[in-house]
Design a protein around this motif. Structure first.
Motif, PDB file in Angstrom:
ATOM      1  N   TRP A  59     -17.945  12.100 -25.451  1.00 56.89           N
ATOM      2  CA  TRP A  59     -16.123  11.177 -25.697  1.00 56.89           C
ATOM      3  C   TRP A  59     -15.436  11.654 -26.249  1.00 56.89           C
ATOM      4  O   TRP A  59     -14.466  12.023 -25.570  1.00 56.89           O
ATOM      5  N   LEU A  60     -14.991  12.118 -26.676  1.00 54.81           N
ATOM      6  CA  LEU A  60     -14.423  13.471 -28.173  1.00 54.81           C
ATOM      7  C   LEU A  60     -14.159  14.436 -26.772  1.00 54.81           C
ATOM      8  O   LEU A  60     -12.685  14.691 -27.000  1.00 54.81           O
ATOM      9  N   LEU A  61     -15.023  15.142 -26.068  1.00 54.71           N
ATOM     10  CA  LEU A  61     -14.721  16.704 -25.115  1.00 54.71           C
ATOM     11  C   LEU A  61     -13.788  15.920 -24.101  1.00 54.71           C
ATOM     12  O   LEU A  61     -13.029  16.459 -23.928  1.00 54.71           O
ATOM     13  N   GLN A  62     -14.234  13.965 -23.643  1.00 51.76           N
ATOM     14  CA  GLN A  62     -13.670  14.395 -22.599  1.00 51.76           C
ATOM     15  C   GLN A  62     -11.820  13.791 -22.868  1.00 51.76           C
ATOM     16  O   GLN A  62     -11.552  14.027 -22.219  1.00 51.76           O
ATOM     17  N   LYS A  63     -12.051  13.376 -23.903  1.00 50.45           N
ATOM     18  CA  LYS A  63     -10.608  12.577 -23.977  1.00 50.45           C
ATOM     19  C   LYS A  63      -9.155  14.400 -25.064  1.00 50.45           C
ATOM     20  O   LYS A  63      -8.574  13.589 -25.012  1.00 50.45           O
ATOM     21  N   GLY A  64     -10.099  15.382 -24.897  1.00 51.63           N
ATOM     22  CA  GLY A  64      -9.152  15.982 -25.052  1.00 51.63           C
ATOM     23  C   GLY A  64      -9.405  16.363 -26.580  1.00 51.63           C
ATOM     24  O   GLY A  64      -8.907  17.353 -27.253  1.00 51.63           O
ATOM     25  N   LEU A  66     -11.452  17.711 -30.522  1.00 50.50           N
ATOM     26  CA  LEU A  66     -12.543  18.667 -30.996  1.00 50.50           C
ATOM     27  C   LEU A  66     -13.416  18.138 -31.802  1.00 50.50           C
ATOM     28  O   LEU A  66     -13.365  17.178 -32.640  1.00 50.50           O
ATOM     29  N   PRO A  67     -14.689  17.593 -31.680  1.00 47.59           N
ATOM     30  CA  PRO A  67     -16.259  17.291 -31.991  1.00 47.59           C
ATOM     31  C   PRO A  67     -16.663  18.334 -33.449  1.00 47.59           C
ATOM     32  O   PRO A  67     -16.353  19.065 -33.014  1.00 47.59           O
TER      33      PRO A  67
END
Length: 285
Positions: A59-64, A66-67
């Motif tokens: 989800w974090l990656l989809q929103k741009g 950095l996890p």
């Protein structure tokens, strides 16, 4: 599932300095959930939480974004990686601040230099976890320093009679300001303006500072409000420090400009020619 992951991160935050076994983690986790159990609670099979952490990462990656949740060997490492500064670390820092001379308080950078020296000497005054963070200047290092600065500022502006309380009982009620150097393109006049820092865990939308009128706190970028343009900082404010009321700021009631022997201003990393208290290390040479 986000609330479940938050509960795991909170359990990691509450782990003591010597809590290394998974059972130590689940002792705190079960208390948060109100479960009377030892070790993993029933129904949470070994590794079952990994899919939730991976879903959060996607989800974090989809929103741009950095996890940052990572696993080394154990599944609980995902949660532990999210607890950068634990409560035990905060408590040891608070005790360290209380041990410092109360006259002529040090700047944040001076305190950090002392803490780094304590870490290098393997001082017993700091937790093992905190000493490791201060020794390892990795990608988390700036976040560690920011957390220490924020806690020190909270301690600095806490009434001396209340400083003996442990750190979790103190609610921060002040914002801090640095300096912003503004040079007029046409006249060449240089002014130094108040440069308020944003709190990390709160969003202020209607707050205003009372200083020669009311000035709204408007976001300049992440971590900083816009400089207070209406009047430059005076020599008296620089020499003595200053404090200004905040209206409509929720828990935040004052903006403080600390007293300093000197100020270190560095150039903006985003490509402008502005010098301000960006809290980055200056380049030497």
């Amino acid at each position: 599932y986000l609330a479940f992951l938050c509960a795991m991160a909170l359990a990691a935050h509450r782990m003591g300095d010597d809590d290394a076994h998974p059972n130590d983690f689940f002792l705190h986790f079960n208390k948060i959930l109100g479960i009377s159990a030892e070790g993993r609670p029933n129904g949470l099979e070994n590794g079952a939480e990994e899919e939730l952490w991976l879903a959060w990462e996607r989800w974090l990656l989809q929103k741009g974004y950095l996890p940052t949740a990572t696993k080394e060997k154990r599944y609980i490492d995902y949660a532990i990686s999210q607890a950068l500064i634990r409560q035990a670390d905060r408590d040891s820092l608070w005790r360290y601040f209380n041990s410092m001379p109360s006259r002529n308080p040090l700047s944040e950078d001076e305190v950090i230099l002392r803490l780094k020296s304590e870490a290098q000497r393997d001082s017993l005054r700091l937790t093992k976890h905190l000493k490791n963070l201060l020794r390892q200047e990795d990608e988390r290092y700036e976040s560690v320093l920011e957390s220490i600065r924020e806690l020190y500022e909270t301690w600095l502006y806490t009434e001396p009679s209340e400083r003996r309380n442990v750190s979790q009982t103190v609610v921060r009620s002040t914002l801090s300001a640095g300096l912003y150097r503004h040079s007029d393109f046409f006249s060449g006049e240089v002014r130094y303006l108040l440069f308020p820092r944003q709190p990390r865990h709160a969003k202020l939308t209607n707050a205003v500072v009372v200083r020669q009128g009311e000035q709204p706190l408007l976001e300049e970028r992440s971590g900083w409000f816009e400089p207070l343009w209406n009047a430059p900082v005076t020599a008296q404010e620089l020499n003595e420090g200053a404090s200004y009321p905040i209206k409509q700021g929720g828990n935040y009631r004052r903006l403080n400009l600390p007293k300093r022997d000197f100020w270190l201003l560095t150039q903006d990393e985003e490509g402008t020619s502005v010098f301000a208290t960006w809290y980055k290390r200056p380049e030497l040479g």
